[in-house]
Scaffold this active site. Structure first.
Site, PDB file in Angstrom:
ATOM      1  N   ASN A  22      19.765 -40.546   5.471  1.00 44.47           N
ATOM      2  CA  ASN A  22      19.254 -41.145   6.719  1.00 44.47           C
ATOM      3  C   ASN A  22      19.451 -40.281   7.973  1.00 44.47           C
ATOM      4  O   ASN A  22      18.758 -40.478   8.961  1.00 44.47           O
ATOM      5  CB  ASN A  22      19.828 -42.553   6.927  1.00 44.47           C
ATOM      6  CG  ASN A  22      21.324 -42.578   7.035  1.00 44.47           C
ATOM      7  OD1 ASN A  22      22.013 -41.721   6.489  1.00 44.47           O
ATOM      8  ND2 ASN A  22      21.847 -43.552   7.741  1.00 44.47           N
ATOM      9  N   LYS A  79      26.611 -30.866  -0.813  1.00 46.12           N
ATOM     10  CA  LYS A  79      25.504 -31.448  -1.561  1.00 46.12           C
ATOM     11  C   LYS A  79      24.763 -32.439  -0.674  1.00 46.12           C
ATOM     12  O   LYS A  79      25.285 -33.499  -0.340  1.00 46.12           O
ATOM     13  CB  LYS A  79      26.010 -32.199  -2.800  1.00 46.12           C
ATOM     14  CG  LYS A  79      24.869 -32.624  -3.702  1.00 46.12           C
ATOM     15  CD  LYS A  79      25.123 -33.913  -4.444  1.00 46.12           C
ATOM     16  CE  LYS A  79      24.412 -35.113  -3.883  1.00 46.12           C
ATOM     17  NZ  LYS A  79      22.957 -35.084  -3.791  1.00 46.12           N
ATOM     18  N   GLY A  99      27.555 -42.557   2.717  1.00 46.42           N
ATOM     19  CA  GLY A  99      26.519 -43.161   1.879  1.00 46.42           C
ATOM     20  C   GLY A  99      26.832 -44.617   1.612  1.00 46.42           C
ATOM     21  O   GLY A  99      27.395 -45.301   2.471  1.00 46.42           O
ATOM     22  N   SER A 100      26.507 -45.076   0.418  1.00 46.82           N
ATOM     23  CA  SER A 100      26.634 -46.506   0.122  1.00 46.82           C
ATOM     24  C   SER A 100      28.056 -46.863  -0.322  1.00 46.82           C
ATOM     25  O   SER A 100      28.824 -46.001  -0.755  1.00 46.82           O
ATOM     26  CB  SER A 100      25.641 -46.887  -0.971  1.00 46.82           C
ATOM     27  OG  SER A 100      25.980 -46.233  -2.170  1.00 46.82           O
ATOM     28  N   GLY A 111      30.651 -44.670  -2.693  1.00 46.79           N
ATOM     29  CA  GLY A 111      31.883 -44.293  -1.990  1.00 46.79           C
ATOM     30  C   GLY A 111      33.123 -44.753  -2.748  1.00 46.79           C
ATOM     31  O   GLY A 111      34.075 -43.986  -2.931  1.00 46.79           O
ATOM     32  N   GLU A 135      32.501 -42.669   4.761  1.00 49.69           N
ATOM     33  CA  GLU A 135      31.798 -43.502   5.748  1.00 49.69           C
ATOM     34  C   GLU A 135      30.731 -44.248   4.975  1.00 49.69           C
ATOM     35  O   GLU A 135      29.847 -43.636   4.376  1.00 49.69           O
ATOM     36  CB  GLU A 135      31.153 -42.650   6.844  1.00 49.69           C
ATOM     37  CG  GLU A 135      32.142 -42.001   7.793  1.00 49.69           C
ATOM     38  CD  GLU A 135      33.044 -42.978   8.514  1.00 49.69           C
ATOM     39  OE1 GLU A 135      32.695 -44.182   8.613  1.00 49.69           O
ATOM     40  OE2 GLU A 135      34.117 -42.559   8.960  1.00 49.69           O
ATOM     41  N   CYS A 150      23.546 -46.683   9.528  1.00 50.63           N
ATOM     42  CA  CYS A 150      24.719 -47.476   9.151  1.00 50.63           C
ATOM     43  C   CYS A 150      25.230 -48.256  10.354  1.00 50.63           C
ATOM     44  O   CYS A 150      25.926 -49.247  10.210  1.00 50.63           O
ATOM     45  CB  CYS A 150      25.799 -46.597   8.558  1.00 50.63           C
ATOM     46  SG  CYS A 150      26.142 -45.137   9.514  1.00 50.63           S
ATOM     47  N   GLN A 176      13.725 -47.756  -1.534  1.00 53.43           N
ATOM     48  CA  GLN A 176      14.262 -48.404  -0.329  1.00 53.43           C
ATOM     49  C   GLN A 176      13.297 -49.496   0.157  1.00 53.43           C
ATOM     50  O   GLN A 176      13.725 -50.570   0.583  1.00 53.43           O
ATOM     51  CB  GLN A 176      14.504 -47.359   0.770  1.00 53.43           C
ATOM     52  CG  GLN A 176      15.227 -47.879   1.984  1.00 53.43           C
ATOM     53  CD  GLN A 176      16.641 -48.390   1.692  1.00 53.43           C
ATOM     54  OE1 GLN A 176      17.434 -47.733   1.046  1.00 53.43           O
ATOM     55  NE2 GLN A 176      16.935 -49.591   2.168  1.00 53.43           N
ATOM     56  N   GLU A 234      24.239 -55.201   2.977  1.00 56.46           N
ATOM     57  CA  GLU A 234      23.515 -54.199   3.771  1.00 56.46           C
ATOM     58  C   GLU A 234      22.091 -54.040   3.216  1.00 56.46           C
ATOM     59  O   GLU A 234      21.903 -53.754   2.038  1.00 56.46           O
ATOM     60  CB  GLU A 234      24.246 -52.853   3.713  1.00 56.46           C
ATOM     61  CG  GLU A 234      23.647 -51.845   4.674  1.00 56.46           C
ATOM     62  CD  GLU A 234      24.443 -50.533   4.755  1.00 56.46           C
ATOM     63  OE1 GLU A 234      24.743 -49.969   3.696  1.00 56.46           O
ATOM     64  OE2 GLU A 234      24.741 -50.101   5.877  1.00 56.46           O
ATOM     65  N   GLU A 254      35.774 -39.316  11.687  1.00 56.41           N
ATOM     66  CA  GLU A 254      34.953 -38.118  11.820  1.00 56.41           C
ATOM     67  C   GLU A 254      34.738 -37.851  13.311  1.00 56.41           C
ATOM     68  O   GLU A 254      34.878 -38.731  14.140  1.00 56.41           O
ATOM     69  CB  GLU A 254      33.589 -38.335  11.164  1.00 56.41           C
ATOM     70  CG  GLU A 254      33.701 -38.659   9.687  1.00 56.41           C
ATOM     71  CD  GLU A 254      32.459 -38.306   8.910  1.00 56.41           C
ATOM     72  OE1 GLU A 254      32.167 -37.107   8.782  1.00 56.41           O
ATOM     73  OE2 GLU A 254      31.784 -39.217   8.439  1.00 56.41           O
TER      74      GLU A 254
END
Ligand code: NDP
Length: 478
Positions: free
Chosen positions: A148, A171, A224-225, A229, A246, A280, A327, A379, A458
């Site tokens: 995203n 990656k 990511g998701s 995670g 995150e 997010c 999506q 989400e 972060e």
């Protein structure tokens, strides 16, 4: 054209490649992007490991100059990189230009941070002993990024990693490798020594897993998701690797009865629907005090009807397509679920046809929803938001906090008392007052609580917590 992986300072082709498809026009193929094999990931990690001692010993000036050069090139090529980003991810050109600008600024910020690394000299409790506390690089960092924010998220992980003297194996999401490849090319040409920065493209289940499981990778930073995670956390924990995650959000925007409704609508429109709701930090739960709920819903619905959902690169488009078919299917499934749960679909939620064949969806607004509905718990990650009407401020705060997530939250009010109380009592990592929940500065910490995040923050100087390790030295000074 086929774009290769960057391993040990050279571009190396993989065994196969995947097409990067424009979600605004699925007949438009941006390029073929190589998939790294497990052996190539191994090579990249070995190269990073080999380069790590020398890179850790470089002077801050060397790293500052390189990061500054990277930032300058990103900013100079802003329009071109924004076009690539909009083409591969589907955010509108102005949104993409904003993201590219952010990536450039992040490199410039961390260029300066290299010169601000400080230690501490502390008085010892023992006679004649000096105590010195310093930060040292972690070594090799594995970075796994989502689709995203194809350039900003890589930038906000790569820049601090390199600034604090680490080597990187990155990656990117397989869906959007174009911006990451362009960034890797810039880093390579800016003079990163062989092995200091490596790009390995391909599937999470192959390339990502290999990074997570390799004992030569000292730390993993992931965005990511939630399920991915958590899986990474479990695997990394088995070998005691440092991890920063995150993950998702179900961010609330509270609108009190005393709010300026225009401001509230602006915050909801931007926070919930811009960037196609694929952030997010998007505000997917709009928690509104009953006296203004109908007025707010009507005004937001009117604003949504005026949005131009079209090709991300077409002038005048305000909302681009959804990123891909899966999506889009997920968004449509949740729109069905919401309707079945008894929520009232006020506007949107329809598949749209445009000149080109793309994943277009009209922004969907639900009203008359409850916080225990699935559309308010899980989400969705699309242009879908739900209004929850509440009796008063106390119920608004309780509802805002009643979620498994805690990334960010917002309140729209003219009451200083409620704004201050919300700021202190909202259970989220970031709180916005009279601002959209999405949209953050690049020089301050980013991150959440509860199920949204794990590990150190972060961005900004707080990034040092993750990308460095502390050493305490004792010296008998005589
Ligand atoms: P994922 O969590 O699956 O992917 C994020 C990154 O992790 C990608 O690079 C992915 O690779 C990689 N990955 C996938 N599986 C593994 C694995 N087993 N080990 C290591 N790395 C792995 O998210 P998606 O991009 O598939 O999006 C799915 C959902 O995640 C969205 O619908 C949304 O709800 C949420 N999401 C949340 C984001 C946030 O910022 N909070 C960002 C993006 C998504 P690959 O390239 O193969 O996908």
């Amino acid at each position: 054209m086929t774009y290769a992986n960057l391993i040990a300072g050279a571009f190396v082709h993989g065994s196969d490649a995947v097409a990067n498809v424009n979600p605004s026009d699925i007949s438009d193929i941006i390029g073929q992007y190589d998939r790294a094999s497990a052996a190539q990931v191994d090579d990249a990690i070995a190269a990073a490991r080999a380069a790590a001692p020398a890179w850790a010993r470089t002077t801050p000036q060397v790293r500052a100059d390189m990061l500054d050069k990277i930032g300058s090139e990103i900013l100079a090529r802003r329009a071109e990189l924004a076009d690539l980003l909009a083409r591969e991810e589907g955010k509108t050109l102005p949104e993409a230009a904003g993201e590219v600008g952010r990536a450039g600024q992040i490199f410039k910020f961390f260029a300066q941070e290299t010169l601000r690394q400080q230690g501490e000299r502390v008085a010892s409790v023992r006679p004649g002993v000096e105590v010195e506390i310093t930060r040292e690089p972690m070594g090799v960092i594995g970075l796994i990024t989502p689709w995203n924010f194809p350039i900003a998220i890589p930038a906000w992980k790569i820049a601090p990693a390199l600034a604090y003297g680490n080597c990187v194996v990155m990656k990117p999401a397989e869906l959007v490798p174009g911006s990451a490849w362009a960034l890797a090319d810039i880093i390579h040409r800016a003079g990163a020594p062989a092995g200091v920065f490596n790009l390995v493209m391909g599937r999470g289940s192959v390339v990502g897993e290999a990074l997570v499981n390799d004992p030569r990778v000292d730390a993993i930073s992931f965005t990511g998701s939630v399920p991915t995670g958590r899986g990474i956390l479990e695997k990394a924990a088995r070998r005691a690797a440092k991890v920063q995650l995150e993950m998702g959000g179900k961010n609330p925007l509270v609108v009190l009865a005393d709010a300026d409704i225009e401001v509230a609508v602006r915050c909801a429109l931007d926070g919930s629907f811009f960037a196609t709701g694929q952030r997010c930090t998007a505000s997917s739960r709009l928690i509104v005090e009953q006296p203004v709920a109908d007025r707010f819903v009507a005004a937001l619905a009117e604003a949504l009807k005026k949005q131009v959902v079209d090709d991300a690169r077409k002038p005048g488009s305000t909302i681009g397509p959804v990123v891909d078919q899966s999506q889009l299917d997920q968004d449509m499934r949740y729109i069905d679920i919401g309707t079945q749960e008894g929520a009232r679909l006020v506007v949107g939620g329809e598949r749209l046809n445009r000149d080109k064949s793309g994943y277009y969806l009209s922004p969907a607004l639900f009203a008359d929803t409850r916080n225990d509905m699935r559309i308010n718990r899980e989400e969705i990650f699309g242009p879908v938001a739900a209004v929850i009407a509440v009796k008063n401020y106390d119920e608004a705060l309780a509802t805002a906090n009643d979620t498994g997530f805690g990334l960010c939250s917002g309140i729209v009010t003219t009451s200083l008392k409620h704004a201050a109380h919300f700021r202190r009592n909202s259970e989220s990592g970031m709180v916005m007052v009279n601002l959209p929940t999405a949209g953050v500065d690049y020089h301050v910490p980013f991150g959440g609580r509860k199920g949204s995040s794990y590990g150190p923050r972060e961005q900004g100087r707080y990034a040092a917590e993750f990308y460095t390790q502390v050493k305490t030295a004792y010296v008998l000074a005589g």
